[in-house]
Each structure stands twice: as structure tokens, then as C-alpha cells.
Design a protein around this motif. Structure first.
Motif, mmCIF file in Angstrom:
data_model
loop_
_atom_site.group_PDB
_atom_site.id
_atom_site.type_symbol
_atom_site.label_atom_id
_atom_site.label_comp_id
_atom_site.label_asym_id
_atom_site.label_seq_id
_atom_site.Cartn_x
_atom_site.Cartn_y
_atom_site.Cartn_z
ATOM 1 N N ALA A 1 -2.812 4.337 -4.638
ATOM 2 C CA ALA A 1 -3.868 4.129 -5.377
ATOM 3 C C ALA A 1 -4.725 2.975 -4.925
ATOM 4 C CB ALA A 1 -3.867 4.442 -6.875
ATOM 5 N N PHE B 1 2.150 1.515 -3.595
ATOM 6 C CA PHE B 1 0.865 1.825 -4.274
ATOM 7 C C PHE B 1 -0.252 2.586 -3.735
ATOM 8 C CE2 PHE B 1 3.074 -2.051 -6.216
ATOM 9 C CZ PHE B 1 3.259 -1.406 -7.527
ATOM 10 N N GLU C 1 3.796 2.479 -15.120
ATOM 11 C CA GLU C 1 3.788 1.925 -13.617
ATOM 12 C C GLU C 1 3.980 0.337 -13.780
ATOM 13 O OE1 GLU C 1 3.765 2.293 -9.755
ATOM 14 O OE2 GLU C 1 3.736 4.060 -11.192
ATOM 15 N N TYR D 1 0.674 -1.232 0.137
ATOM 16 C CA TYR D 1 -0.026 -0.025 -0.001
ATOM 17 C C TYR D 1 0.919 1.141 0.007
ATOM 18 C CZ TYR D 1 -4.099 -3.113 0.870
ATOM 19 O OH TYR D 1 -4.957 -3.762 0.736
ATOM 20 N N LEU E 1 -12.018 -2.111 -10.077
ATOM 21 C CA LEU E 1 -10.716 -1.459 -10.770
ATOM 22 C C LEU E 1 -10.801 -1.520 -11.886
ATOM 23 C CD1 LEU E 1 -8.197 -3.310 -8.429
ATOM 24 C CD2 LEU E 1 -9.377 -1.143 -7.934
ATOM 25 N N GLU F 1 -5.223 -1.101 -13.112
ATOM 26 C CA GLU F 1 -5.115 -1.424 -11.516
ATOM 27 C C GLU F 1 -5.226 -2.977 -11.203
ATOM 28 O OE1 GLU F 1 -7.510 2.723 -9.980
ATOM 29 O OE2 GLU F 1 -8.384 1.003 -10.633
ATOM 30 N N ALA G 1 -5.985 3.421 -1.113
ATOM 31 C CA ALA G 1 -7.033 4.351 -0.913
ATOM 32 C C ALA G 1 -8.361 3.428 -1.375
ATOM 33 C CB ALA G 1 -6.871 5.619 -2.105
ATOM 34 N N ARG G 2 -8.365 2.451 -1.912
ATOM 35 C CA ARG G 2 -9.367 1.685 -2.302
ATOM 36 C C ARG G 2 -9.305 0.218 -1.799
ATOM 37 N NH1 ARG G 2 -10.516 2.534 -8.716
ATOM 38 N NH2 ARG G 2 -12.662 1.817 -7.899
#
Length: 261
Positions: free
Chosen positions: A133, A131, A182, A128, A145, A149, A136-137
Motif C-alpha cells: 500500500a 507494505f 498490521e 515497499y 495518508l 498508514e 502504490a503511493r
């Protein structure tokens, strides 16, 4: 685009191969697909395998991962013959396949997906942190996603426990350029951690900056292989159009050159 080399101290050609394909012939049902393929992946090396649709790239990945047994030839892992080894045994030996499809459970949350691979909380928190993003989810289902993602979610746990070899079949397929970069950064981190990578792509321009070694597959044969610095546009064109004559043009892998007296 990510670029650079792994920093383990020795060049890839100086280390024992983590995975090697020796004169591989393979077929789907009765249709021959691969014809005498030789390919070597060393620790801390990214081998980018290029070629057009139908060249046999996915078949080669299946053979390397143990999902398809070759009709001729050998597969070795750290010098040990694993040709007849089951995919699960190959995986336990540190040879992992990241297929085109995202390896996530869509109905499980991000955190539940990560927990399957990383049961300890510190490892998940490290993901986490890397990454945000995903952090956050973390409580949402993976199905919500984007494709990019989901690809990051499937690959991110590997950073905590890098495999010996990762076979990545079209990891950027269908991804937006930003997300693809990424993913490529993640693969570069694995290379720097000592993982040998076989990276299969059709988009040559997007992955050449990541490669240590490049191999062109045309009509089931390696038409050319060598260091990234030796790549020429005419070779790339030949490989993609299927015009190369493997018997006349095939050049030795750098590791084979290193073994010559």
C-alpha cells in the motif's frame, strides 16, 4: 490478533536485560508521577504496560527514552547506567521511542520520508515489498495518508535495522482494527528479530495476545507484573480502577524470580 513468542532460542528471562528501570521516581515540575517503578525489557520480549489514563505510562516512556530524568532510581541499557544520558545518546545506543504522534514529515512524499531513514534503495524496496500500500503511493505527500498508514510509514524502516529496544506509546491510538492489527504484526516481527519492546496500551484485550510479559501501572506504581499466562481479570480490573495495593500485591518480574536461588 497477532500472537506468538520470539524465537531466539532462550526465554527472555534468560538473557541480559536490554533496558531496565530500577526503583524509578519521576515528577513533572513538582508533581510526583512515578513512585519506585521497577521494569525490565529483555531482547526478543514484548512487555505490555497497561493502566488507566493518568497512571504514569507516558511519563515512564519518557524516562525510559531519556526525555525525562528521574528524581530517584537508575536506568540501565545492557547493564550500563544511562540515567543521565541525553535522548540522542540513548537513541544512538539503540533505544528508540515511537511516540503517540506519527513520526513523519507530512509535506514530504512517502519515498522522501523513507529515504531519511533508509538512504539505500534496496532497503526502501524491501519496505515497499512488505507494505504494498505504501509502494502504490510512494510519490504522494505523507499528509495524504491515513493515520494508520502514517504509523506504518514511521515504523516500517525499523524492520530493516531493528533497534535494541523500541518504546511504543499507544501505537494503535485512533487506528481502525484492521490497520491496528498490521501495526501489531510489524511489532511482532521486530520482537522476532531480537528487539525488546515496551508496548504501552490502554486497550488490554487487543494487545494481550502479543505480550510475553504484562505489567499493570496504577497511580504511578507497578501494581502487578508477570507472564501473560498469569494475567487474571481481577488484577486487570484492580489496576484500571486503581484499587490495587502495590505494597501488598506487587509480585516479582520473571527475571527477578529467575535470579533467586
Amino acid at each position: 490478533m497477532v500472537s506468538g513468542r520470539g524465537g531466539i532460542g532462550e526465554s527472555p528471562a534468560q538473557r541480559q536485560p536490554a533496558l531496565a528501570l530500577h526503583h524509578i521516581h519521576a515528577a513533572h515540575h513538582t508533581t510526583p508521577v512515578l513512585h519506585g517503578v521497577n521494569l525490565t525489557i529483555h531482547p526478543g520480549e514484548i512487555v505490555v504496560l497497561l493502566g488507566p489514563n493518568g497512571a504514569g505510562k507516558s511519563t515512564l516512556c519518557q524516562v525510559a527514552a531519556g526525555q525525562l530524568t528521574p528524581t530517584q532510581g537508575r536506568v540501565t541499557v545492557a547493564g550500563q547506567d544511562v540515567t543521565r544520558q541525553k535522548p540522542t545518546d540513548r537513541s544512538r545506543a539503540g533505544i528508540l521511542l515511537a511516540p503517540e504522534t506519527r513520526a513523519v514529515f507530512p509535506t514530504l512524499t512517502i519515498d522522501e520520508n523513507l529515504t531519511l531513514h533508509l538512504p539505500d534503495n534496496p532497503s526502501r524496496e524491501a519496505v515497499y515489498t512488505r507494505f504494498p500500500a505504501l509502494a502504490a503511493r510512494r510519490t504522494v505527500p505523507a499528509a495524504s495518508l491515513s493515520g494508520g498508514e502514517q504509523q506504518l510509514l514511521s515504523l516500517a524502516p525499523l524492520l530493516q535495522h531493528p533497534p535494541d529496544v523500541l518504546i511504543a506509546d499507544e501505537p494503535s491510538l485512533g487506528l481502525a482494527p484492521r490497520v491496528a492489527d498490521e501495526v501489531f504484526r510489524l511489532l511482532a516481527e521486530l520482537r522476532d528479530a531480537g528487539t525488546g519492546l515496551l508496548l504501552v496500551e490502554e486497550k488490554a484485550a487487543e494487545v494481550l495476545g502479543l505480550a510475553d510479559t504484562v505489567a499493570y501501572l496504577a497511580q504511578g506504581r507497578v501494581a502487578w507484573s508477570g507472564p501473560r499466562e498469569d494475567v487474571r481479570v481481577d488484577r486487570l480490573t484492580e489496576a484500571y480502577l486503581g484499587l490495587a495495593a502495590p505494597e501488598a500485591r506487587a509480585e516479582p518480574h520473571p527475571a527477578e524470580e529467575a535470579r533467586r536461588p
